[in-house]
Design an enzyme around this catalytic site. Structure first.
Site, PDB file in Angstrom:
ATOM      1  N   ASN A   9       0.869  -1.176   0.000  1.00 55.70           N
ATOM      2  CA  ASN A   9       0.000   0.000   0.000  1.00 55.70           C
ATOM      3  C   ASN A   9       0.908   1.229   0.000  1.00 55.70           C
ATOM      4  O   ASN A   9       1.492   1.572   1.024  1.00 55.70           O
ATOM      5  CB  ASN A   9      -0.888  -0.041   1.266  1.00 55.70           C
ATOM      6  N   LYS A  11       0.138   4.240  -0.353  1.00 56.18           N
ATOM      7  CA  LYS A  11      -0.523   5.410   0.250  1.00 56.18           C
ATOM      8  C   LYS A  11      -0.312   6.663  -0.635  1.00 56.18           C
ATOM      9  O   LYS A  11      -0.217   6.537  -1.845  1.00 56.18           O
ATOM     10  CB  LYS A  11      -0.041   5.608   1.689  1.00 56.18           C
ATOM     11  N   HIS A  97      -9.657   1.114   5.262  1.00 57.13           N
ATOM     12  CA  HIS A  97      -8.356   1.305   5.919  1.00 57.13           C
ATOM     13  C   HIS A  97      -8.546   2.257   7.109  1.00 57.13           C
ATOM     14  O   HIS A  97      -9.347   3.182   7.030  1.00 57.13           O
ATOM     15  CB  HIS A  97      -7.342   1.862   4.917  1.00 57.13           C
ATOM     16  N   GLU A  99      -6.925   4.635   8.026  1.00 55.50           N
ATOM     17  CA  GLU A  99      -6.694   6.036   7.668  1.00 55.50           C
ATOM     18  C   GLU A  99      -7.910   6.633   6.960  1.00 55.50           C
ATOM     19  O   GLU A  99      -8.251   7.799   7.177  1.00 55.50           O
ATOM     20  CB  GLU A  99      -5.407   6.151   6.837  1.00 55.50           C
ATOM     21  N   GLU A 182      -5.464  -5.081  10.842  1.00 53.90           N
ATOM     22  CA  GLU A 182      -4.481  -4.010  10.984  1.00 53.90           C
ATOM     23  C   GLU A 182      -4.743  -3.245  12.276  1.00 53.90           C
ATOM     24  O   GLU A 182      -5.531  -2.290  12.283  1.00 53.90           O
ATOM     25  CB  GLU A 182      -4.591  -3.046   9.799  1.00 53.90           C
ATOM     26  N   GLY A 188       2.330   2.244  10.867  1.00 52.69           N
ATOM     27  CA  GLY A 188       3.254   3.360  10.690  1.00 52.69           C
ATOM     28  C   GLY A 188       3.962   3.761  11.971  1.00 52.69           C
ATOM     29  O   GLY A 188       4.610   4.801  12.036  1.00 52.69           O
ATOM     30  N   SER A 228       3.275  -2.202  10.425  1.00 57.66           N
ATOM     31  CA  SER A 228       4.727  -2.269  10.637  1.00 57.66           C
ATOM     32  C   SER A 228       5.327  -3.624  10.273  1.00 57.66           C
ATOM     33  O   SER A 228       6.225  -4.124  10.960  1.00 57.66           O
ATOM     34  CB  SER A 228       5.083  -1.885  12.085  1.00 57.66           C
TER      35      SER A 228
END
Ligand code: PGA
Length: 265
Positions: A9, A11, A97, A99, A182, A188, A228
């Protein structure tokens, strides 16, 4: 056993030329692995999709997108539909996701802007249906925040996100489905979930799919871990019985590191 799947991904990173260079460097590093039985998907930014499509034409890599809008077409400024993704050669698409749900591992965004991300279980469900209608494989992301984990809500959050995402979807459509666990606190941040704990939650997800969609679907659905993932921890994570691969963010931007993760799978 399902074929392992590793998804990069990217991003909101990369211009068209730098995304092409990243892909080419990865393909060089992965040369040997091309012979291995691992499915690899890259999800570039929308604007780089057409260029990446050209470059992977003869490569063992499939094309993914990072988001979609559920309507077919119309007055939805700035949105991209599932039929547009299909037209662009996209075969996989990330949905829900953390985010896009406005849930960040390390929050650097002013709270007042979070509504801009505001994906809900309901919009996730609409997006899944739009993708399945276009025969694009959804990669459904689920995961709890650090606060939810500390409050002992992890299992309830995961079950709610999975079951709400699947409302009204025929189990027969879910054989190729991908679900990524996730944990938001691991994305991250460098804080990977332990392999044992990732396995426990991925097993829970598979069990949930079994109870709502039957054993056959539960065996075929690929459950990934994301958060991660690096070359140094990929092998242990991917060795777990219910982890069928990984959804990789930061490390997928380093072609050598991403190639090592694919090799670990
Ligand atoms: P990360 O991101 O690998 O940088 O933690 C994973 C993801 O957001 O899918």
């Amino acid at each position: 056993m399902a074929t392992k799947l590793v998804v990069g991904n990217w991003k909101m990173n990369g211009t068209i030329p730098s995304s092409a260079a990243l892909l080419e460097a990865f393909l060089k590093d992965i040369d040997l692995a091309a012979k291995t039985a691992v499915d690899v998907v890259v999800c570039p930014a929308f604007l780089s999709i057409a260029r990446i499509r050209e470059l992977i034409r003869f490569a063992p890599v499939k094309l993914g997108a990072q988001d979609v809008f559920w309507a077919e077409s119309g007055a939805f400024t700035g949105k991209v539909s599932a039929s547009m993704l299909s037209d662009a050669g996209v075969e996989f698409c990330i949905v829900g996701h953390s985010e896009t749900r406005g849930r960040f591992g390390k929050l650097e965004t002013p709270a007042s802007t979070l509504g801009f991300f505001a994906e809900t279980d309901e919009t996730v469900n609409l997006k899944l249906k739009a993708l399945l209608y276009q025969s694009i494989t959804p990669i459904l992301c689920v995961g709890e925040t650090a606060a939810e984990r500390e409050a002992g809500q992890t299992e309830a959050i995961i079950e709610r996100q999975v079951s709400n995402a699947l409302v009204g979807i025929d189990p027969a459509e879910l054989y190729t489905f991908v679900i990524a666990y996730e944990p938001v606190w691991a994305i991250g941040t460098g804080n990977t979930c332990s392999a044992d704990e990732a396995q426990r939650i991925c097993h829970l997800i598979r069990g949930h799919i079994e109870s709502c969609c039957g054993t056959d679907v539960a065996e075929m659905v690929r459950v990934l871990y994301g958060g991660s993932v690096k070359a140094s921890n990929a092998k242990e994570l991917f060795a777990q019985a219910d982890i069928d691969g990984g959804l990789v963010g930061g490390a997928s931007l380093d072609p050598y590191e991403f190639a090592q993760i694919v090799l670990a799978a």
